[in-house]
Design a protein around this motif. Structure first.
Motif, PDB file in Angstrom:
ATOM      1  N   LYS A  32       0.807  -1.221   0.000  1.00 48.65           N
ATOM      2  CA  LYS A  32       0.000   0.000   0.000  1.00 48.65           C
ATOM      3  C   LYS A  32       0.840   1.272   0.000  1.00 48.65           C
ATOM      4  O   LYS A  32       0.315   2.360  -0.224  1.00 48.65           O
ATOM      5  N   ALA A  33       2.128   1.145   0.279  1.00 52.94           N
ATOM      6  CA  ALA A  33       2.989   2.312   0.472  1.00 52.94           C
ATOM      7  C   ALA A  33       3.389   2.965  -0.842  1.00 52.94           C
ATOM      8  O   ALA A  33       3.646   2.307  -1.843  1.00 52.94           O
ATOM      9  N   LYS A  34       3.449   4.279  -0.795  1.00 55.73           N
ATOM     10  CA  LYS A  34       3.987   5.074  -1.898  1.00 55.73           C
ATOM     11  C   LYS A  34       5.224   5.786  -1.376  1.00 55.73           C
ATOM     12  O   LYS A  34       5.238   6.294  -0.253  1.00 55.73           O
ATOM     13  N   LEU A  35       6.259   5.823  -2.186  1.00 54.49           N
ATOM     14  CA  LEU A  35       7.510   6.471  -1.803  1.00 54.49           C
ATOM     15  C   LEU A  35       7.326   7.989  -1.811  1.00 54.49           C
ATOM     16  O   LEU A  35       6.825   8.553  -2.780  1.00 54.49           O
ATOM     17  N   VAL A  36       7.727   8.636  -0.716  1.00 49.11           N
ATOM     18  CA  VAL A  36       7.647  10.091  -0.668  1.00 49.11           C
ATOM     19  C   VAL A  36       9.019  10.745  -0.489  1.00 49.11           C
ATOM     20  O   VAL A  36       9.162  11.941  -0.724  1.00 49.11           O
ATOM     21  N   GLY A  37      10.030   9.958  -0.080  1.00 54.55           N
ATOM     22  CA  GLY A  37      11.348  10.541   0.074  1.00 54.55           C
ATOM     23  C   GLY A  37      12.404   9.499   0.387  1.00 54.55           C
ATOM     24  O   GLY A  37      12.093   8.388   0.810  1.00 54.55           O
ATOM     25  N   ILE A  38      13.650   9.892   0.143  1.00 56.27           N
ATOM     26  CA  ILE A  38      14.799   9.025   0.404  1.00 56.27           C
ATOM     27  C   ILE A  38      15.823   9.837   1.192  1.00 56.27           C
ATOM     28  O   ILE A  38      16.127  10.984   0.851  1.00 56.27           O
ATOM     29  N   SER A  39      16.343   9.225   2.265  1.00 55.99           N
ATOM     30  CA  SER A  39      17.421   9.838   3.039  1.00 55.99           C
ATOM     31  C   SER A  39      18.717   9.107   2.728  1.00 55.99           C
ATOM     32  O   SER A  39      18.733   7.883   2.603  1.00 55.99           O
ATOM     33  N   LEU A  40      19.789   9.871   2.611  1.00 60.88           N
ATOM     34  CA  LEU A  40      21.128   9.319   2.377  1.00 60.88           C
ATOM     35  C   LEU A  40      22.062   9.821   3.463  1.00 60.88           C
ATOM     36  O   LEU A  40      21.988  10.982   3.861  1.00 60.88           O
ATOM     37  N   SER A  41      22.948   8.959   3.930  1.00 60.41           N
ATOM     38  CA  SER A  41      24.003   9.377   4.844  1.00 60.41           C
ATOM     39  C   SER A  41      25.289   8.693   4.407  1.00 60.41           C
ATOM     40  O   SER A  41      25.307   7.500   4.140  1.00 60.41           O
ATOM     41  N   VAL A  42      26.352   9.481   4.319  1.00 61.71           N
ATOM     42  CA  VAL A  42      27.635   8.940   3.887  1.00 61.71           C
ATOM     43  C   VAL A  42      28.644   8.845   5.033  1.00 61.71           C
ATOM     44  O   VAL A  42      29.671   8.207   4.897  1.00 61.71           O
ATOM     45  N   LYS A  43      28.323   9.503   6.162  1.00 56.98           N
ATOM     46  CA  LYS A  43      29.132   9.385   7.371  1.00 56.98           C
ATOM     47  C   LYS A  43      28.333   9.951   8.543  1.00 56.98           C
ATOM     48  O   LYS A  43      27.344  10.671   8.347  1.00 56.98           O
ATOM     49  N   VAL A  44      28.764   9.633   9.730  1.00 51.01           N
ATOM     50  CA  VAL A  44      28.058  10.064  10.931  1.00 51.01           C
ATOM     51  C   VAL A  44      27.919  11.586  10.934  1.00 51.01           C
ATOM     52  O   VAL A  44      28.891  12.308  10.699  1.00 51.01           O
ATOM     53  N   GLY A  45      26.713  12.059  11.170  1.00 54.19           N
ATOM     54  CA  GLY A  45      26.464  13.492  11.257  1.00 54.19           C
ATOM     55  C   GLY A  45      26.274  14.195   9.935  1.00 54.19           C
ATOM     56  O   GLY A  45      26.120  15.412   9.893  1.00 54.19           O
ATOM     57  N   ARG A  46      26.276  13.458   8.832  1.00 54.25           N
ATOM     58  CA  ARG A  46      26.116  14.071   7.508  1.00 54.25           C
ATOM     59  C   ARG A  46      25.059  13.294   6.746  1.00 54.25           C
ATOM     60  O   ARG A  46      25.255  12.129   6.409  1.00 54.25           O
ATOM     61  N   ALA A  47      23.935  13.954   6.452  1.00 55.98           N
ATOM     62  CA  ALA A  47      22.837  13.280   5.780  1.00 55.98           C
ATOM     63  C   ALA A  47      22.062  14.263   4.908  1.00 55.98           C
ATOM     64  O   ALA A  47      22.174  15.481   5.071  1.00 55.98           O
ATOM     65  N   ALA A  48      21.289  13.699   4.002  1.00 55.10           N
ATOM     66  CA  ALA A  48      20.453  14.512   3.111  1.00 55.10           C
ATOM     67  C   ALA A  48      19.108  13.821   2.931  1.00 55.10           C
ATOM     68  O   ALA A  48      19.015  12.596   3.001  1.00 55.10           O
ATOM     69  N   TYR A  49      18.091  14.624   2.707  1.00 52.25           N
ATOM     70  CA  TYR A  49      16.752  14.110   2.429  1.00 52.25           C
ATOM     71  C   TYR A  49      16.337  14.558   1.046  1.00 52.25           C
ATOM     72  O   TYR A  49      16.479  15.739   0.696  1.00 52.25           O
ATOM     73  N   ILE A  50      15.849  13.620   0.249  1.00 48.77           N
ATOM     74  CA  ILE A  50      15.400  13.915  -1.114  1.00 48.77           C
ATOM     75  C   ILE A  50      13.877  13.749  -1.147  1.00 48.77           C
ATOM     76  O   ILE A  50      13.367  12.633  -1.154  1.00 48.77           O
ATOM     77  N   PRO A  51      13.122  14.851  -1.140  1.00 46.70           N
ATOM     78  CA  PRO A  51      11.677  14.738  -1.229  1.00 46.70           C
ATOM     79  C   PRO A  51      11.270  14.360  -2.658  1.00 46.70           C
ATOM     80  O   PRO A  51      11.781  14.921  -3.619  1.00 46.70           O
ATOM     81  N   LEU A  52      10.382  13.369  -2.769  1.00 49.10           N
ATOM     82  CA  LEU A  52      10.011  12.874  -4.100  1.00 49.10           C
ATOM     83  C   LEU A  52       8.508  12.861  -4.358  1.00 49.10           C
ATOM     84  O   LEU A  52       8.086  13.098  -5.482  1.00 49.10           O
ATOM     85  N   GLY A  53       7.729  12.538  -3.368  1.00 50.45           N
ATOM     86  CA  GLY A  53       6.304  12.345  -3.613  1.00 50.45           C
ATOM     87  C   GLY A  53       5.416  13.073  -2.631  1.00 50.45           C
ATOM     88  O   GLY A  53       4.306  12.630  -2.351  1.00 50.45           O
ATOM     89  N   HIS A  54       5.901  14.187  -2.091  1.00 48.00           N
ATOM     90  CA  HIS A  54       5.079  14.951  -1.159  1.00 48.00           C
ATOM     91  C   HIS A  54       3.946  15.622  -1.922  1.00 48.00           C
ATOM     92  O   HIS A  54       4.127  16.114  -3.030  1.00 48.00           O
ATOM     93  N   VAL A  55       2.779  15.638  -1.314  1.00 46.95           N
ATOM     94  CA  VAL A  55       1.595  16.223  -1.933  1.00 46.95           C
ATOM     95  C   VAL A  55       1.240  17.491  -1.183  1.00 46.95           C
ATOM     96  O   VAL A  55       1.247  17.517   0.047  1.00 46.95           O
ATOM     97  N   GLN A  56       0.914  18.534  -1.931  1.00 50.69           N
ATOM     98  CA  GLN A  56       0.524  19.803  -1.330  1.00 50.69           C
ATOM     99  C   GLN A  56      -0.811  19.640  -0.608  1.00 50.69           C
ATOM    100  O   GLN A  56      -1.811  19.279  -1.212  1.00 50.69           O
TER     101      GLN A  56
END
Length: 87
Positions: A32-56
């Motif tokens: 039932k789930a739809k993807l809305v975002g992906i988080s990436l981390s390449v080292k401790v304390g460093r991360a990013a969020y990629i919003p993909l399917g957020h609805v207004q």
């Protein structure tokens, strides 16, 4: 929220030799789930969020909130695919 920044994260993952990934979805049931975002981390304390399917969303009066800038989901997944498939 641009492809140049996404590429920098991908490059850092290759340079560091690892990446942690988490997904945000609309439900906990995979069917039932739809993807809305992906988080990436390449080292401790460093991360990013990629919003993909957020609805207004709108309130009861029809007023909307802030617009969330998003990259096209298929394009992001295509850029991440080689990284995710790399052994």
């Amino acid at each position: 929220n641009d492809f140049a920044t996404l590429q920098q994260w991908i490059d850092e993952a290759y340079e560091g030799g690892c990446v942690c990934i988490d997904t945000e979805t609309t439900a906990i049931t995979p069917a039932k789930a739809k993807l809305v975002g992906i988080s990436l981390s390449v080292k401790v304390g460093r991360a990013a969020y990629i919003p993909l399917g957020h609805v207004q969303e709108t309130d009861l009066l029809g007023h909307g909130g802030d617009v969330i800038p998003q990259l096209p989901m298929q394009d992001v997944l295509a850029k991440l695919k080689p990284l995710l498939e790399d052994e």
